[in-house]
Design a protein around this motif. Sequence first.
Motif, PDB file in Angstrom:
ATOM      1  N   ILE A 118       4.337  -1.845 -13.307  1.00  0.00           N
ATOM      2  CA  ILE A 118       4.588  -1.130 -12.057  1.00  0.00           C
ATOM      3  C   ILE A 118       5.348  -2.045 -11.095  1.00  0.00           C
ATOM      4  CG2 ILE A 118       3.503  -0.080 -10.031  1.00  0.00           C
ATOM      5  CD1 ILE A 118       1.311   0.905 -11.994  1.00  0.00           C
ATOM      6  N   SER A 119       4.962  -3.307 -11.051  1.00  0.00           N
ATOM      7  CA  SER A 119       5.639  -4.268 -10.187  1.00  0.00           C
ATOM      8  C   SER A 119       7.120  -4.389 -10.529  1.00  0.00           C
ATOM      9  CB  SER A 119       4.963  -5.635 -10.310  1.00  0.00           C
ATOM     10  OG  SER A 119       5.602  -6.586  -9.521  1.00  0.00           O
ATOM     11  N   LYS A 120       7.433  -4.510 -11.808  1.00  0.00           N
ATOM     12  CA  LYS A 120       8.833  -4.617 -12.233  1.00  0.00           C
ATOM     13  C   LYS A 120       9.591  -3.318 -11.988  1.00  0.00           C
ATOM     14  CE  LYS A 120       9.519  -8.799 -13.461  1.00  0.00           C
ATOM     15  NZ  LYS A 120      10.492  -9.606 -12.712  1.00  0.00           N
ATOM     16  N   ARG A 132       0.862  -1.186   0.000  1.00  0.00           N
ATOM     17  CA  ARG A 132       0.000   0.000   0.000  1.00  0.00           C
ATOM     18  C   ARG A 132       0.896   1.233   0.000  1.00  0.00           C
ATOM     19  NH1 ARG A 132      -2.368  -3.677   3.351  1.00  0.00           N
ATOM     20  NH2 ARG A 132      -4.466  -4.296   2.748  1.00  0.00           N
ATOM     21  N   ILE A 133       0.684   2.120  -0.978  1.00  0.00           N
ATOM     22  CA  ILE A 133       1.474   3.348  -1.055  1.00  0.00           C
ATOM     23  C   ILE A 133       0.543   4.519  -1.346  1.00  0.00           C
ATOM     24  CG2 ILE A 133       3.612   2.216  -1.762  1.00  0.00           C
ATOM     25  CD1 ILE A 133       3.043   3.032  -4.620  1.00  0.00           C
ATOM     26  N   GLU A 134       1.016   5.702  -1.025  1.00  0.00           N
ATOM     27  CA  GLU A 134       0.222   6.909  -1.263  1.00  0.00           C
ATOM     28  C   GLU A 134       0.020   7.129  -2.760  1.00  0.00           C
ATOM     29  OE1 GLU A 134       2.185  10.153   0.660  1.00  0.00           O
ATOM     30  OE2 GLU A 134       1.719   9.381   2.656  1.00  0.00           O
ATOM     31  N   LYS A 138       1.652   7.380  -8.595  1.00  0.00           N
ATOM     32  CA  LYS A 138       1.660   8.082  -9.886  1.00  0.00           C
ATOM     33  C   LYS A 138       3.079   8.276 -10.413  1.00  0.00           C
ATOM     34  CE  LYS A 138      -2.646  10.634  -9.197  1.00  0.00           C
ATOM     35  NZ  LYS A 138      -3.239  11.964  -8.978  1.00  0.00           N
ATOM     36  N   LYS A 139       4.009   8.631  -9.522  1.00  0.00           N
ATOM     37  CA  LYS A 139       5.404   8.805  -9.932  1.00  0.00           C
ATOM     38  C   LYS A 139       5.990   7.495 -10.439  1.00  0.00           C
ATOM     39  CE  LYS A 139       6.382  12.556  -6.703  1.00  0.00           C
ATOM     40  NZ  LYS A 139       7.119  12.924  -5.488  1.00  0.00           N
ATOM     41  N   LYS A 142       4.320   4.932 -11.604  1.00  0.00           N
ATOM     42  CA  LYS A 142       3.637   4.577 -12.850  1.00  0.00           C
ATOM     43  C   LYS A 142       4.231   5.343 -14.032  1.00  0.00           C
ATOM     44  CE  LYS A 142      -0.843   4.007 -15.067  1.00  0.00           C
ATOM     45  NZ  LYS A 142      -0.169   3.782 -16.307  1.00  0.00           N
ATOM     46  N   GLU A 143       4.528   6.614 -13.852  1.00  0.00           N
ATOM     47  CA  GLU A 143       5.166   7.404 -14.919  1.00  0.00           C
ATOM     48  C   GLU A 143       6.508   6.798 -15.311  1.00  0.00           C
ATOM     49  OE1 GLU A 143       5.580  11.610 -14.274  1.00  0.00           O
ATOM     50  OE2 GLU A 143       3.517  11.787 -13.561  1.00  0.00           O
ATOM     51  N   LEU A 144       7.317   6.446 -14.317  1.00  0.00           N
ATOM     52  CA  LEU A 144       8.608   5.821 -14.597  1.00  0.00           C
ATOM     53  C   LEU A 144       8.424   4.490 -15.321  1.00  0.00           C
ATOM     54  CD1 LEU A 144      10.419   6.431 -11.194  1.00  0.00           C
ATOM     55  CD2 LEU A 144      10.988   7.486 -13.397  1.00  0.00           C
ATOM     56  N   ALA A 145       7.478   3.691 -14.849  1.00  0.00           N
ATOM     57  CA  ALA A 145       7.219   2.384 -15.458  1.00  0.00           C
ATOM     58  C   ALA A 145       6.778   2.546 -16.908  1.00  0.00           C
ATOM     59  CB  ALA A 145       6.166   1.625 -14.648  1.00  0.00           C
ATOM     60  N   ASP A 146       5.879   3.479 -17.152  1.00  0.00           N
ATOM     61  CA  ASP A 146       5.420   3.723 -18.526  1.00  0.00           C
ATOM     62  C   ASP A 146       6.582   4.160 -19.417  1.00  0.00           C
ATOM     63  OD1 ASP A 146       2.843   3.089 -17.759  1.00  0.00           O
ATOM     64  OD2 ASP A 146       2.152   5.168 -17.657  1.00  0.00           O
ATOM     65  N   HIS A 147       7.406   5.046 -18.907  1.00  0.00           N
ATOM     66  CA  HIS A 147       8.549   5.544 -19.672  1.00  0.00           C
ATOM     67  C   HIS A 147       9.526   4.418 -20.008  1.00  0.00           C
ATOM     68  CE1 HIS A 147      12.577   7.350 -20.160  1.00  0.00           C
ATOM     69  NE2 HIS A 147      11.911   8.246 -20.862  1.00  0.00           N
TER      70      HIS A 147
END
Length: 54
Positions: free
Chosen positions: A36-38, A16-18, A23-24, A26-31
């Motif tokens: 998100i897990s990886k 559980r995270i804020e 969002k931060k 997720k942005e990195l993961a998308d980039h």
Amino acid sequence: MADKYTKEGYHRFTLRIEEELYKKIKELADHDKRSISKEIEYIIEEHYGNNRKE
């Protein structure tokens, strides 16, 4: 193996995270074209790989 969805040598758990931190990440993961897990796994490996006290 813990369950049929988890590879051998891996562990499954809930994190559980804020919302803003999520969002931060997720942005990195998308980039980086990662899940998100990886992305979280990569961040942890980078942190402990570079800061390991032996």
